[in-house]
Design a protein around this motif. Structure first.
Motif, PDB file in Angstrom:
ATOM      1  N   ILE A 380      -4.728   0.025  -2.006  1.00  0.00           N
ATOM      2  CA  ILE A 380      -3.356   0.521  -1.038  1.00  0.00           C
ATOM      3  C   ILE A 380      -2.761   1.417  -2.395  1.00  0.00           C
ATOM      4  N   SER A 445      -2.669  -4.819   3.707  1.00  0.00           N
ATOM      5  CA  SER A 445      -1.478  -5.609   3.534  1.00  0.00           C
ATOM      6  C   SER A 445      -1.863  -6.871   4.308  1.00  0.00           C
ATOM      7  N   PHE A 452       4.764  -5.680   4.478  1.00  0.00           N
ATOM      8  CA  PHE A 452       4.761  -4.417   4.039  1.00  0.00           C
ATOM      9  C   PHE A 452       5.960  -3.548   5.063  1.00  0.00           C
ATOM     10  N   LEU A 464       5.586  -3.410  -0.667  1.00  0.00           N
ATOM     11  CA  LEU A 464       4.603  -4.630  -0.346  1.00  0.00           C
ATOM     12  C   LEU A 464       4.875  -5.950  -1.006  1.00  0.00           C
TER      13      LEU A 464
END
Length: 477
Positions: A380, A445, A452, A464
């Motif tokens: 991420i 997520s 998220f 997040l």
């Protein structure tokens, strides 16, 4: 007598804690294996339902015990859980031991039925009560439950310790019973001895005229005393020999356990070495894939394809970096997130050959995460930072990218990635250059069971929120 107590209580329901007689009646039926009579007697509970938390607790505990005895685990679990709920309402210093015994029974039930996690949950409740009340509870069911839990999870060293504690409690209960029997024998002996003395005095008063008879009686008593002394000496010698034999057997068992502990330690060291070797090989394989992608990019002229390959290399490197950390670290179960994220950011800065136009602000708390969470979190961060570098600052404009990972409360974390660039298109019907990356971020997520969000706030703001998973909390090697 319990039945009489119960019958009297039903005539004056508000007379006090008479209801405890009812579960005690059922327990005696269970002890005698009269399960049908016990089930029939429970029908009285419908006519006189309990109205206090402690009475509900005892009734649920007795029901659960009965259904467990007859093999109906579904109903047994139902009433164990009902008992556990009522235990929270009656918790006090005076009732703490009753609550602990109830939790021990639930824990042992789940351990016997092959549910170690649920068994551990109620065992932990007992430990919490012990800490809060500053009391030590030696409960047979608790040690037996912990022994079965550790055995199911493969933690045999801890299982051996709990089994030894279980045997100690059994031995102590056995010794208490034997001591009680010895005291009763002493009382009987003293009583008989007094009766003999009375008879002797009576005989002496009747036979005062006969010295010969009295002498014979004294001789008989002396002989009896000598024989008794010989018997006592024999018993003491036999007890000494038995104790020596038991000590010898105990030493042999202790040596066996010591050898088993050494073998388990060697197995643990071999396991750690093998896991490190696996991480090393995974890291090498991922580096090979990166090199292959790099070689392939030399034969591609399409800018979109080159960009896709470059992004794939970054993602693979984010995963490779985790396996490298696990291989080089003494701790092979978790990743130190401050070190990992800083190295990942440095790699991205070098990959894009950034100059002074883009600066980074990094704020990472001291957090350790399991691999199952560290990999998606790293991907991420890779996607979000890459998107900001590529699209947030067109024409080499000045900008700042901020990355933070902080602890909100116990085992609850917040990841924030923001920039002060041009912002992001939030229209879901319109495909953008980084739409795949955004889909990947959302999917990762979900893997983290996190919340998220992304918005335009003087640039792009991605947040997040997620919790440390159960594996990370309990995983120790």
């Amino acid at each position: 007598m319990y039945k009489k107590s119960f019958e009297v209580g039903t005539k004056n329901i508000n007379s006090g804690s008479w209801y405890k007689s009812f579960p005690l009646i059922i327990q005696l039926f269970i002890k005698d294996k009269n399960y049908k009579e016990a089930l029939d007697y429970f029908k009285k509970a419908d006519a006189y339902p309990p109205n206090t938390a402690i009475d509900i607790f005892y009734l649920s505990q007795t029901r659960a015990s009965l259904y467990e005895k007859i093999g109906n685990n579904v109903l047994a679990e139902k009433f164990y859980l009902e008992m556990a709920r009522n235990a929270e309402n009656m918790m006090s210093t005076r009732t703490s031991r009753n609550v602990v015994i109830g939790y021990s029974q639930v824990s042992l039930f789940y351990a016997k039925t092959g549910k170690p996690d649920k068994a551990k949950f109620y065992a932990d409740k007992i430990l919490d009560i012990s800490k809060k009340t500053n009391q030590t509870f030696n409960i047979q069911e608790l040690d037996l439950s912990l022994f079965k839990i550790d055995s199911l999870k493969g933690d045999y060293l801890s299982a051996i310790g709990h089994y030894q504690n279980y045997n100690k409690v059994n031995d102590s209960l056995y010794n208490v019973s034997k001591n009680r029997e010895i005291e009763e024998l002493k009382i009987q002996y003293e009583t008989l001895k007094k009766e003999d003395n009375i008879k002797t005095l009576e005989m002496q008063s009747k036979l005062q005229q006969s010295k010969l008879h009295r002498s014979r009686l004294l001789i008989n008593l002396s002989i009896g005393s000598i024989l008794l002394l010989v018997v006592i000496i024999g018993l003491l010698y036999n007890s000494y020999k038995v104790k020596q034999r038991n000590n010898k057997e105990l030493m042999i068992k202790e040596n066996e356990i010591s050898q088993q502990n050494i073998k388990l330690q060697h197995l643990l060291e071999d396991k750690e070495w093998l896991i490190k070797e696996i991480h090393h090989r995974v890291k090498n394989n991922l580096q090979t894939v990166i090199s292959l992608l790099n070689s392939q990019s030399a034969y591609i002229d399409n800018d979109l394809a080159l960009s896709t390959i470059k992004n794939s290399q970054h993602r693979i490197h984010a995963m490779s970096l985790i396996h490298q950390k696990l291989y080089m670290s003494e701790n092979i179960s978790t990743i130190n997130m401050p070190i990992y994220i800083n190295e990942l950011i440095e790699y991205l800065k070098d990959s894009f050959n950034l100059k002074q136009n883009i600066r980074f602000k990094i704020n990472i708390d001291e957090i350790e995460l399991d691999v199952s969470q560290a990999i998606p979190l790293g991907l991420i961060i890779n996607e979000a930072v890459t998107n900001s570098i590529k699209y947030a600052f067109p024409d080499n404009s000045q900008g700042i990218i901020s990355v933070s990972l902080i602890t909100k409360d116990t085992d609850h974390y917040l990841l924030t990635i923001s920039d002060n660039g041009t912002g992001i298109t939030l229209n879901p019907d319109k495909k953008t250059k980084n739409s795949f990356g955004m889909s990947l971020i959302k999917g990762l997520s979900d893997d983290l069971d996190g919340k998220f969000s992304i918005e335009n706030s003087n640039g792009t703001l991605l947040q997040l929120s997620f919790e440390k998973n159960e594996q990370s909390q309990k995983h120790t090697i």
